[in-house]
Design a protein around this motif. Structure first.
Motif, PDB file in Angstrom:
ATOM      1  N   ALA A 256       0.786  -1.137  -0.150  1.00 53.48           N
ATOM      2  CA  ALA A 256      -0.120  -0.027   0.004  1.00 53.48           C
ATOM      3  C   ALA A 256       0.735   1.914  -0.017  1.00 53.48           C
ATOM      4  N   HIS A 257       0.211   2.369  -0.441  1.00 47.34           N
ATOM      5  CA  HIS A 257       1.228   3.332  -0.158  1.00 47.34           C
ATOM      6  C   HIS A 257       2.277   3.400  -0.450  1.00 47.34           C
ATOM      7  N   HIS A 258       2.781   3.153  -1.954  1.00 46.39           N
ATOM      8  CA  HIS A 258       4.198   3.169  -2.064  1.00 46.39           C
ATOM      9  C   HIS A 258       4.975   2.839  -0.445  1.00 46.39           C
ATOM     10  N   GLY A 259       4.718   1.999  -0.431  1.00 46.02           N
ATOM     11  CA  GLY A 259       5.891   1.626   0.581  1.00 46.02           C
ATOM     12  C   GLY A 259       5.753   2.639   1.996  1.00 46.02           C
ATOM     13  N   SER A 260       5.241   3.368   2.184  1.00 47.13           N
ATOM     14  CA  SER A 260       4.989   4.558   3.439  1.00 47.13           C
ATOM     15  C   SER A 260       5.170   3.687   4.143  1.00 47.13           C
ATOM     16  N   GLN A 261       5.766   4.237   5.701  1.00 47.83           N
ATOM     17  CA  GLN A 261       5.440   3.302   7.302  1.00 47.83           C
ATOM     18  C   GLN A 261       4.647   4.344   7.103  1.00 47.83           C
ATOM     19  N   GLY A 262       3.107   4.941   7.376  1.00 50.70           N
ATOM     20  CA  GLY A 262       2.085   5.693   6.850  1.00 50.70           C
ATOM     21  C   GLY A 262       1.019   5.073   6.885  1.00 50.70           C
ATOM     22  N   ALA A 263       1.645   3.827   6.001  1.00 54.44           N
ATOM     23  CA  ALA A 263       0.761   2.984   5.114  1.00 54.44           C
ATOM     24  C   ALA A 263       0.921   1.177   6.567  1.00 54.44           C
ATOM     25  N   GLU A 295      14.469   2.746   5.130  1.00 49.60           N
ATOM     26  CA  GLU A 295      14.042   2.211   6.011  1.00 49.60           C
ATOM     27  C   GLU A 295      12.432   1.169   6.049  1.00 49.60           C
ATOM     28  N   ASP A 296      12.041   1.825   4.694  1.00 45.78           N
ATOM     29  CA  ASP A 296      10.346   0.807   4.623  1.00 45.78           C
ATOM     30  C   ASP A 296      10.994   0.118   3.551  1.00 45.78           C
ATOM     31  N   ILE A 297      12.252   0.029   2.923  1.00 43.53           N
ATOM     32  CA  ILE A 297      13.051  -1.060   1.886  1.00 43.53           C
ATOM     33  C   ILE A 297      13.119  -1.985   2.945  1.00 43.53           C
ATOM     34  N   GLN A 298      13.595  -1.877   4.125  1.00 44.96           N
ATOM     35  CA  GLN A 298      14.172  -3.057   4.651  1.00 44.96           C
ATOM     36  C   GLN A 298      13.005  -3.706   5.331  1.00 44.96           C
ATOM     37  N   ARG A 299      11.809  -3.020   5.583  1.00 46.80           N
ATOM     38  CA  ARG A 299      10.961  -3.475   6.246  1.00 46.80           C
ATOM     39  C   ARG A 299      10.738  -4.526   5.023  1.00 46.80           C
ATOM     40  N   ILE A 300      10.286  -4.407   4.413  1.00 51.69           N
ATOM     41  CA  ILE A 300       9.327  -4.851   3.636  1.00 51.69           C
ATOM     42  C   ILE A 300      10.423  -5.490   2.873  1.00 51.69           C
ATOM     43  N   LYS A 301      11.419  -5.259   2.767  1.00 57.03           N
ATOM     44  CA  LYS A 301      11.673  -6.987   2.595  1.00 57.03           C
ATOM     45  C   LYS A 301      11.686  -8.032   3.518  1.00 57.03           C
ATOM     46  N   GLU A 302      11.843  -7.620   4.917  1.00 58.06           N
ATOM     47  CA  GLU A 302      12.730  -8.755   5.969  1.00 58.06           C
ATOM     48  C   GLU A 302      11.223  -9.224   6.205  1.00 58.06           C
ATOM     49  N   ARG A 303       9.864  -8.692   5.973  1.00 63.01           N
ATOM     50  CA  ARG A 303       9.054  -9.625   6.020  1.00 63.01           C
ATOM     51  C   ARG A 303       8.353 -10.603   4.306  1.00 63.01           C
ATOM     52  N   SER A 304       9.196 -10.180   3.418  1.00 67.40           N
ATOM     53  CA  SER A 304       8.441 -10.934   1.863  1.00 67.40           C
ATOM     54  C   SER A 304       9.719 -11.546   2.022  1.00 67.40           C
ATOM     55  N   SER A 305       9.256 -13.279   0.633  1.00 69.72           N
ATOM     56  CA  SER A 305       9.755 -13.899   0.847  1.00 69.72           C
ATOM     57  C   SER A 305      10.639 -13.368  -0.309  1.00 69.72           C
ATOM     58  N   PHE A 306      10.283 -12.767  -1.224  1.00 70.70           N
ATOM     59  CA  PHE A 306      10.776 -11.750  -2.139  1.00 70.70           C
ATOM     60  C   PHE A 306       9.596 -10.442  -2.551  1.00 70.70           C
ATOM     61  N   ALA A 307      10.796  -9.489  -2.370  1.00 68.82           N
ATOM     62  CA  ALA A 307       9.983  -8.110  -3.095  1.00 68.82           C
ATOM     63  C   ALA A 307      10.876  -7.654  -3.918  1.00 68.82           C
ATOM     64  N   LEU A 362      11.434  -8.545 -15.281  1.00 76.86           N
ATOM     65  CA  LEU A 362      10.995  -7.632 -14.307  1.00 76.86           C
ATOM     66  C   LEU A 362      11.844  -6.804 -15.833  1.00 76.86           C
ATOM     67  N   THR A 363      10.819  -5.605 -15.105  1.00 74.18           N
ATOM     68  CA  THR A 363      10.804  -5.349 -17.062  1.00 74.18           C
ATOM     69  C   THR A 363      11.787  -4.022 -16.449  1.00 74.18           C
ATOM     70  N   ASN A 364      12.891  -2.834 -17.760  1.00 71.93           N
ATOM     71  CA  ASN A 364      13.314  -1.717 -17.842  1.00 71.93           C
ATOM     72  C   ASN A 364      14.073  -1.749 -16.095  1.00 71.93           C
ATOM     73  N   THR A 365      13.120  -0.553 -15.223  1.00 74.65           N
ATOM     74  CA  THR A 365      14.413  -0.837 -13.996  1.00 74.65           C
ATOM     75  C   THR A 365      13.864  -0.900 -13.031  1.00 74.65           C
ATOM     76  N   ALA A 366      13.255  -2.076 -13.118  1.00 75.44           N
ATOM     77  CA  ALA A 366      12.378  -2.826 -11.530  1.00 75.44           C
ATOM     78  C   ALA A 366      13.484  -3.789 -11.343  1.00 75.44           C
ATOM     79  N   LYS A 367      13.020  -3.949 -10.139  1.00 75.47           N
ATOM     80  CA  LYS A 367      14.712  -4.670  -9.191  1.00 75.47           C
ATOM     81  C   LYS A 367      13.858  -5.949  -8.411  1.00 75.47           C
ATOM     82  N   LEU A 368      14.330  -6.613  -8.151  1.00 78.65           N
ATOM     83  CA  LEU A 368      14.239  -6.589  -6.716  1.00 78.65           C
ATOM     84  C   LEU A 368      15.366  -6.225  -5.770  1.00 78.65           C
ATOM     85  N   ILE A 369      14.291  -6.713  -4.113  1.00 77.94           N
ATOM     86  CA  ILE A 369      14.934  -5.243  -3.188  1.00 77.94           C
ATOM     87  C   ILE A 369      15.288  -5.888  -2.205  1.00 77.94           C
TER      88      ILE A 369
END
Ligand SMILES: [Zn+2]
Length: 369
Positions: A256-263, A295-307, A362-369
């Motif tokens: 949600a909401h571009h990975g923001s802490q507020g979401a 820090e949002d990227i870190q939080r999402i990565k920790e909770r996902s198998s792939f992000a 993944l196309t263009n500049t999409a990537k695994l984080i």
């Protein structure tokens, strides 16, 4: 890129750095579009892609959902709906209230309005549906936006898209805010020279439609821009409470909401989603503000198998242009943006029988984080 097999589910998330568009292949060449953004050619990203893989866009786009009216989710929506002649159109039930439409028009006419003119785009879409003699689907929490029964699609599963928000409380708040905005900015107040007011809760994405795709036993969660308010009956807390003990647990999450802490809400990951889901984030940038933060990227990565993130490329001017060319550009008085994103996409193909991901592209500049 090619069209998925008719018995496969495919989710493609486009994100150019500002905005997002989601395509869902539900089977048998039928597609759902959630939101719209522009690609690098300034064309609607989802529509252009579907045309490029040979989809009969006039007949096979079954449903278009506008999760909310903000600029980063709506660019190119009208153009898409114009072409998708047989599609149903779904949006928040607030849009069925004349007063809210009046608010959108007044809001979009404000001077120095930074949030864009998404309301105008929604109203154009409503007019188009009216000219087609079709009534849009007005959505609140727990509305079955659309379903396809067993036997209707060759993979043999029932498919449904269910709205998880907005709640009645969010809807009521928004309508009250809209009325207040219209009162505060009435001609009567202008005549008295009272200052113009801005709507108070617009940044809380109160009307955003989070949606759950259910195909047989599997679930995929599209979080739109739903934020967390830490109040009962609002935001993610409300969604998690409402989904308690209800299957399925989604295993793919458009964050949600571009990975923001507020979401973010822990219970979404702990109690609603399957453990360690596959996550997809679309970035957002406006002025000097950007999402997701490190820090949002870190939080999402920790909770996902792939992000995954749909777009990542940040090219400094120095790397984009030769030094002499840069000097020439500067001398000519042209200003360039210092950061450039490209519209990438993340495509995930799922076998609805096994729930197994068969392919991720993944196309263009999409990537695994
Ligand atoms: Zn957004």
């Amino acid at each position: 890129m090619t069209h998925p097999d008719q018995d496969k589910i495919q989710v493609i998330v486009f994100g150019p750095g500002f905005g997002e568009c989601i395509l869902i292949h539900i089977g048998d060449h039928g597609w759902i579009i959630i939101d719209s953004c522009l690609n690098d050619d300034k064309e609607p990203a989802g529509l252009s892609y579907l045309s490029s893989i040979g989809v009969d866009v006039e007949n096979n786009i079954k449903l278009i959902v506008a999760t909310h009216w903000h600029d980063d989710h709506i660019k190119g929506l009208f153009k898409t709906l114009e072409v998708a002649k047989s599609a149903n159109f779904a949006m928040s039930s607030a849009m069925s209230h004349q007063e809210f439409l009046a608010f959108l028009i007044a809001h979009d006419r404000q001077p120095n309005m930074r949030i864009g003119r998404g309301g105008t785009e929604i109203i154009k879409c409503l007019r188009l549906m009216k000219s087609r003699g079709k009534v849009p689907k007005f959505v609140v929490q727990d509305r079955l936006i659309e379903s396809w029964d067993i036997g209707k699609i060759s993979h043999g599963k029932r498919v449904e898209l269910l709205a998880l928000s907005p709640s009645d409380a969010q809807l009521a708040d928004t309508l009250a805010d809209a009325s207040k905005f219209l009162r505060d900015n009435s001609t009567e107040n202008s005549a008295k020279n009272l200052p113009k007011k801005r709507i108070s809760s617009e940044n809380k994405n109160n009307l955003s439609i989070a949606a759950l795709l259910v195909v047989g036993d599997i679930g995929i969660l599209f979080g739109a821009d739903v934020e967390e308010r830490n109040i009962e009956n609002y935001g993610w807390k409300n969604i998690v409470t409402n989904r308690k003990d209800r299957a399925p647990s989604p295993f793919i999450f458009k964050v949600a909401h571009h990975g923001s802490q507020g979401a973010h809400l822990d219970q979404v990951w702990d109690d609603f989603l399957e453990a360690k889901p596959i996550s997809i984030v679309t970035p957002w940038k406006l002025g000097g503000n950007f999402l997701p933060k490190a820090e949002d990227i870190q939080r999402i990565k920790e909770r996902s198998s792939f992000a995954y993130i749909t777009s990542s490329e940040i090219i400094p001017l120095k790397r984009r242009y030769d030094r002499e060319v840069l000097k020439d550009i500067q001398r000519s008085g042209v200003s360039l943006t210092s950061i450039q994103y490209k519209c990438g996409s993340v495509s995930i193909t799922v076998n609805p029988d096994s729930g197994v991901v068969e392919e991720t592209v993944l196309t263009n500049t999409a990537k695994l984080i």
